[in-house]
Scaffold this motif. Sequence first.
Motif, PDB file in Angstrom:
ATOM      1  N   LYS A 174       0.829  -1.212   0.000  1.00 42.21           N
ATOM      2  CA  LYS A 174       0.000   0.000   0.000  1.00 42.21           C
ATOM      3  C   LYS A 174       0.860   1.257   0.000  1.00 42.21           C
ATOM      4  CE  LYS A 174      -4.593  -0.546   1.891  1.00 42.21           C
ATOM      5  NZ  LYS A 174      -5.379  -0.743   3.077  1.00 42.21           N
ATOM      6  N   SER A 175       1.916   1.228   0.814  1.00 43.28           N
ATOM      7  CA  SER A 175       2.748   2.422   0.953  1.00 43.28           C
ATOM      8  C   SER A 175       3.480   2.758  -0.345  1.00 43.28           C
ATOM      9  CB  SER A 175       3.774   2.214   2.070  1.00 43.28           C
ATOM     10  OG  SER A 175       4.549   1.093   1.738  1.00 43.28           O
ATOM     11  N   GLU A 176       3.682   1.718  -1.155  1.00 41.57           N
ATOM     12  CA  GLU A 176       4.418   1.886  -2.414  1.00 41.57           C
ATOM     13  C   GLU A 176       3.512   2.366  -3.544  1.00 41.57           C
ATOM     14  OE1 GLU A 176       7.035  -1.128  -4.558  1.00 41.57           O
ATOM     15  OE2 GLU A 176       6.334  -2.141  -2.768  1.00 41.57           O
ATOM     16  N   ASN A 177       2.183   2.291  -3.307  1.00 41.14           N
ATOM     17  CA  ASN A 177       1.255   2.527  -4.402  1.00 41.14           C
ATOM     18  C   ASN A 177       1.155   3.999  -4.770  1.00 41.14           C
ATOM     19  OD1 ASN A 177      -0.747   2.574  -6.271  1.00 41.14           O
ATOM     20  ND2 ASN A 177      -2.401   2.134  -4.836  1.00 41.14           N
ATOM     21  N   ASN A 178       1.977   4.391  -5.720  1.00 46.84           N
ATOM     22  CA  ASN A 178       1.868   5.761  -6.207  1.00 46.84           C
ATOM     23  C   ASN A 178       1.427   5.742  -7.668  1.00 46.84           C
ATOM     24  OD1 ASN A 178       4.090   4.740  -7.330  1.00 46.84           O
ATOM     25  ND2 ASN A 178       5.557   6.127  -6.356  1.00 46.84           N
ATOM     26  N   SER A 179       0.672   4.673  -8.008  1.00 49.95           N
ATOM     27  CA  SER A 179       0.249   4.518  -9.398  1.00 49.95           C
ATOM     28  C   SER A 179      -0.916   5.440  -9.738  1.00 49.95           C
ATOM     29  CB  SER A 179      -0.210   3.077  -9.640  1.00 49.95           C
ATOM     30  OG  SER A 179      -1.394   2.859  -8.898  1.00 49.95           O
ATOM     31  N   GLY A 180      -1.515   6.053  -8.687  1.00 50.93           N
ATOM     32  CA  GLY A 180      -2.679   6.898  -8.932  1.00 50.93           C
ATOM     33  C   GLY A 180      -3.898   6.054  -9.248  1.00 50.93           C
ATOM     34  N   ASN A 181      -3.788   4.751  -9.042  1.00 52.55           N
ATOM     35  CA  ASN A 181      -4.868   3.853  -9.383  1.00 52.55           C
ATOM     36  C   ASN A 181      -5.785   3.643  -8.180  1.00 52.55           C
ATOM     37  OD1 ASN A 181      -6.493   1.832 -10.308  1.00 52.55           O
ATOM     38  ND2 ASN A 181      -4.833   0.931 -11.528  1.00 52.55           N
ATOM     39  N   ASP A 182      -6.983   4.234  -8.231  1.00 49.96           N
ATOM     40  CA  ASP A 182      -7.880   4.170  -7.088  1.00 49.96           C
ATOM     41  C   ASP A 182      -8.440   2.779  -6.855  1.00 49.96           C
ATOM     42  OD1 ASP A 182      -7.520   6.763  -6.558  1.00 49.96           O
ATOM     43  OD2 ASP A 182      -9.300   7.467  -7.644  1.00 49.96           O
ATOM     44  N   SER A 183      -8.602   2.042  -7.971  1.00 47.00           N
ATOM     45  CA  SER A 183      -9.170   0.707  -7.784  1.00 47.00           C
ATOM     46  C   SER A 183      -8.102  -0.257  -7.250  1.00 47.00           C
ATOM     47  CB  SER A 183      -9.738   0.184  -9.098  1.00 47.00           C
ATOM     48  OG  SER A 183      -8.754   0.226 -10.094  1.00 47.00           O
ATOM     49  N   ALA A 184      -6.935   0.303  -6.964  1.00 52.82           N
ATOM     50  CA  ALA A 184      -5.838  -0.535  -6.504  1.00 52.82           C
ATOM     51  C   ALA A 184      -6.012  -0.872  -5.037  1.00 52.82           C
ATOM     52  CB  ALA A 184      -4.515   0.187  -6.730  1.00 52.82           C
ATOM     53  N   ASN A 185      -7.056  -1.685  -4.747  1.00 56.61           N
ATOM     54  CA  ASN A 185      -7.243  -2.088  -3.361  1.00 56.61           C
ATOM     55  C   ASN A 185      -6.225  -3.182  -3.070  1.00 56.61           C
ATOM     56  OD1 ASN A 185      -8.481  -3.766  -5.128  1.00 56.61           O
ATOM     57  ND2 ASN A 185     -10.271  -4.185  -3.855  1.00 56.61           N
ATOM     58  N   ALA A 186      -4.943  -2.797  -3.245  1.00 56.05           N
ATOM     59  CA  ALA A 186      -3.856  -3.765  -3.206  1.00 56.05           C
ATOM     60  C   ALA A 186      -3.790  -4.497  -1.881  1.00 56.05           C
ATOM     61  CB  ALA A 186      -2.543  -3.068  -3.479  1.00 56.05           C
ATOM     62  N   LEU A 187      -4.522  -4.020  -0.915  1.00 52.11           N
ATOM     63  CA  LEU A 187      -4.586  -4.667   0.397  1.00 52.11           C
ATOM     64  C   LEU A 187      -3.174  -4.941   0.898  1.00 52.11           C
ATOM     65  CD1 LEU A 187      -7.259  -7.303  -0.698  1.00 52.11           C
ATOM     66  CD2 LEU A 187      -7.736  -5.011   0.118  1.00 52.11           C
ATOM     67  N   GLU A 188      -3.098  -5.808   1.847  1.00 47.50           N
ATOM     68  CA  GLU A 188      -1.769  -6.195   2.322  1.00 47.50           C
ATOM     69  C   GLU A 188      -1.580  -7.638   1.893  1.00 47.50           C
ATOM     70  OE1 GLU A 188       0.255  -4.067   3.719  1.00 47.50           O
ATOM     71  OE2 GLU A 188      -1.252  -2.487   3.752  1.00 47.50           O
ATOM     72  N   ILE A 189      -1.238  -7.844   0.643  1.00 43.38           N
ATOM     73  CA  ILE A 189      -1.093  -9.225   0.196  1.00 43.38           C
ATOM     74  C   ILE A 189       0.337  -9.681   0.456  1.00 43.38           C
ATOM     75  CG2 ILE A 189      -1.215 -10.779  -1.780  1.00 43.38           C
ATOM     76  CD1 ILE A 189      -3.256  -8.836  -2.956  1.00 43.38           C
ATOM     77  N   ASP A 190       0.433 -10.715   1.260  1.00 43.13           N
ATOM     78  CA  ASP A 190       1.750 -11.207   1.638  1.00 43.13           C
ATOM     79  C   ASP A 190       2.083 -12.392   0.722  1.00 43.13           C
ATOM     80  OD1 ASP A 190       3.917 -12.329   2.779  1.00 43.13           O
ATOM     81  OD2 ASP A 190       3.158 -12.244   4.840  1.00 43.13           O
ATOM     82  N   LEU A 191       3.096 -12.194  -0.123  1.00 40.07           N
ATOM     83  CA  LEU A 191       3.461 -13.213  -1.112  1.00 40.07           C
ATOM     84  C   LEU A 191       3.670 -14.578  -0.460  1.00 40.07           C
ATOM     85  CD1 LEU A 191       3.996 -13.408  -4.105  1.00 40.07           C
ATOM     86  CD2 LEU A 191       6.373 -12.840  -3.695  1.00 40.07           C
ATOM     87  N   SER A 192       4.326 -14.563   0.717  1.00 38.04           N
ATOM     88  CA  SER A 192       4.653 -15.845   1.340  1.00 38.04           C
ATOM     89  C   SER A 192       3.398 -16.567   1.832  1.00 38.04           C
ATOM     90  CB  SER A 192       5.616 -15.630   2.503  1.00 38.04           C
ATOM     91  OG  SER A 192       4.948 -14.907   3.511  1.00 38.04           O
ATOM     92  N   LYS A 193       2.285 -15.826   1.927  1.00 37.37           N
ATOM     93  CA  LYS A 193       1.059 -16.492   2.415  1.00 37.37           C
ATOM     94  C   LYS A 193       0.145 -16.922   1.260  1.00 37.37           C
ATOM     95  CE  LYS A 193       0.803 -14.631   7.026  1.00 37.37           C
ATOM     96  NZ  LYS A 193       1.022 -13.210   7.271  1.00 37.37           N
ATOM     97  N   LEU A 194       0.529 -16.586   0.046  1.00 33.11           N
ATOM     98  CA  LEU A 194      -0.308 -16.980  -1.089  1.00 33.11           C
ATOM     99  C   LEU A 194      -0.210 -18.483  -1.316  1.00 33.11           C
ATOM    100  CD1 LEU A 194       0.244 -14.420  -3.979  1.00 33.11           C
ATOM    101  CD2 LEU A 194      -1.608 -14.556  -2.326  1.00 33.11           C
ATOM    102  N   ILE A 195      -1.353 -19.093  -1.571  1.00 32.28           N
ATOM    103  CA  ILE A 195      -1.317 -20.512  -1.932  1.00 32.28           C
ATOM    104  C   ILE A 195      -1.924 -20.624  -3.332  1.00 32.28           C
ATOM    105  CG2 ILE A 195      -2.133 -22.839  -1.372  1.00 32.28           C
ATOM    106  CD1 ILE A 195      -2.344 -21.785   1.548  1.00 32.28           C
ATOM    107  N   LEU A 196      -1.092 -21.061  -4.269  1.00 31.19           N
ATOM    108  CA  LEU A 196      -1.566 -21.215  -5.643  1.00 31.19           C
ATOM    109  C   LEU A 196      -1.711 -22.705  -5.935  1.00 31.19           C
ATOM    110  CD1 LEU A 196       0.883 -18.677  -7.360  1.00 31.19           C
ATOM    111  CD2 LEU A 196      -1.390 -18.232  -6.406  1.00 31.19           C
ATOM    112  N   THR A 197      -2.665 -23.034  -6.771  1.00 31.83           N
ATOM    113  CA  THR A 197      -2.850 -24.440  -7.151  1.00 31.83           C
ATOM    114  C   THR A 197      -2.516 -24.581  -8.625  1.00 31.83           C
ATOM    115  OG1 THR A 197      -4.610 -24.601  -5.525  1.00 31.83           O
ATOM    116  CG2 THR A 197      -4.517 -26.344  -7.167  1.00 31.83           C
ATOM    117  N   ALA A 198      -1.715 -25.598  -8.925  1.00 37.77           N
ATOM    118  CA  ALA A 198      -1.341 -25.840 -10.328  1.00 37.77           C
ATOM    119  C   ALA A 198      -2.595 -25.976 -11.175  1.00 37.77           C
ATOM    120  CB  ALA A 198      -0.505 -27.108 -10.408  1.00 37.77           C
ATOM    121  N   GLY A 199      -2.625 -25.288 -12.321  1.00 43.60           N
ATOM    122  CA  GLY A 199      -3.769 -25.347 -13.229  1.00 43.60           C
ATOM    123  C   GLY A 199      -4.673 -24.128 -13.121  1.00 43.60           C
TER     124      GLY A 199
END
Length: 405
Positions: A174-199
């Motif tokens: 969030k602190s880095e978001n200087n894109s001016g993009n209001d819809s950027a509800n980038a939240l606090e997404i922590d990469l290490s907590k993401l769980i992706l499933t193959a496919g």
Amino acid sequence: MASPKTLEIVTATVPVLEEHGVAITTVFYKNMFNEHPELLDIFNETNQKLGRQQTALATTVLAAAKHLDKLATLLPQVTQISHKHRALQILPEHYPIVGKHLIGAIKEVLGEAATDDIIDAWTEAYDEIASVFIQIEHGMYEEAMWQGFALFKVTKKEAVATDIAAFTVVPVDKSENNSGNDSANALEIDLSKLILTAGQYITVKTDPKDSDHIALRHYSLYSASTDTGIQFAVRRDNRNEHHGLVSNYMHDQLEVGDTVLLSAPAGDFALNQDLIQQNDIPLVLMSAGVGVTPVLSMLEAQVLANPKRPIIWVYACQNIAHHAFSDQVSKLLEQAESVEKHIFYFESGQLLDAAWLATLPNPADIYVCGSMPFMESMIDGLVALDHGIDSVHYEPFGPKMSLGG
Ligand SMILES: Cc1cc2nc3c(=O)[nH]c(=O)nc-3n(C[C@H](O)[C@H](O)[C@H](O)COP(=O)(O)OP(=O)(O)OC[C@H]3O[C@@H](n4cnc5c(N)ncnc54)[C@H](O)[C@@H]3O)c2cc1C
Ligand code: HEM
């Protein structure tokens, strides 16, 4: 549960609507977009122009109506559509809009033949079908790793074939978001907590210069690893003089350091978990062109989980310049204990045909991804060879045309 009268009327009128299905949905879209132009930011303009979504919606509503008294039997198909809806951020409040304009279009096209009883019955039927979608999508929203579209930054972009670029993206703080993009509800997404499933696939939300509208497109993950970020690959889609809107934007304009909006991973094209640890039923991964992406992530997942399981890798493309992820595939296959690799270059006359398919073991756990003609010929060929339809899984890179039945 729909009333017996509704069931009777809907069943009796399905053939009439089938006859006028495309006309009804064409009128439906025209009227809906006139009243709600904001929806043009959600629907795929190209699919509209090519009539693809018209067919998908028409056949699906009719197929669902035929099963109104047993909608539960359609759950697998509804779930697949709902994954797309969730990825595109279709919300419960959108359903009454579609309902109003769909019923309005039935009235308009059928004219006097659309009696009050018929309109009431179809209104009840639509509400019943919509409530099944809304309920399934509610569960998907609850489980999604984030809501809406979140802002990511491109950290890597590389060519993996002459027409395919691979992207790695990481969440923007969030602190880095200087894109001016209001819809950027980038939240606090922590990469290490993401769980992706193959496919699975992610959905990008772009605002290309060449379009009056926002454009959303799905891209499959080519790896479920989150070590460096979320990874997907995009083929430049120029089949004719109308160049693909988003894929060309991604190739020509989206560079390292730029930001892009993504909705949380979706999709149910996934390895059969019951078979991953079993070594008696081989895994067959078949793809063509950029269809390699989801099956490459499956290859990685299988090798990591159980390298002993026999794997058959089948890949087809135009020629060596179009051969995507060749090194990555070779490295993964080296880690597996029992491997067959078959590459077909169409330009050299190497055909992946029915005779070749007959050389595959049966039973096998098979995953197919590529263009629609490629998948149709593979699936038809495999089913003709008595591979049960439950053991042949596939992911179309476009709208599925029907719900069956
Ligand atoms: C679940 C899923 C996963 C996917 N995964 C991937 C993936 O991993 N990698 C990948 O590259 N793609 C993937 N796709 C496809 C991707 O979502 C896009 O459909 C693709 O990138 C084309 O989008 P586009 O905006 O570039 O092309 P569009 O603008 O949507 O055009 C599509 C095609 O139609 C042609 N066209 C456009 N306008 C017209 C017209 N008026 N008349 C005739 N023809 C026209 C274009 O030349 C182009 O070939 C996936 C799709 C789905 C549904
Ligand atoms: C019961 C109601 C609905 C049915 C039966 C239905 C059916 C479908 C089907 C079959 C697809 C194609 C899926 C695929 O790609 O495989 C689809 C995609 C889609 N649906 Fe729905 N849908 C319904 C409601 C809605 C609503 C309420 C909205 C939003 C207003 C919506 C927006 C979309 C969009 C944007 C797509 C992506 C396809 C494209 O853009 O071309 N749908 N739907």
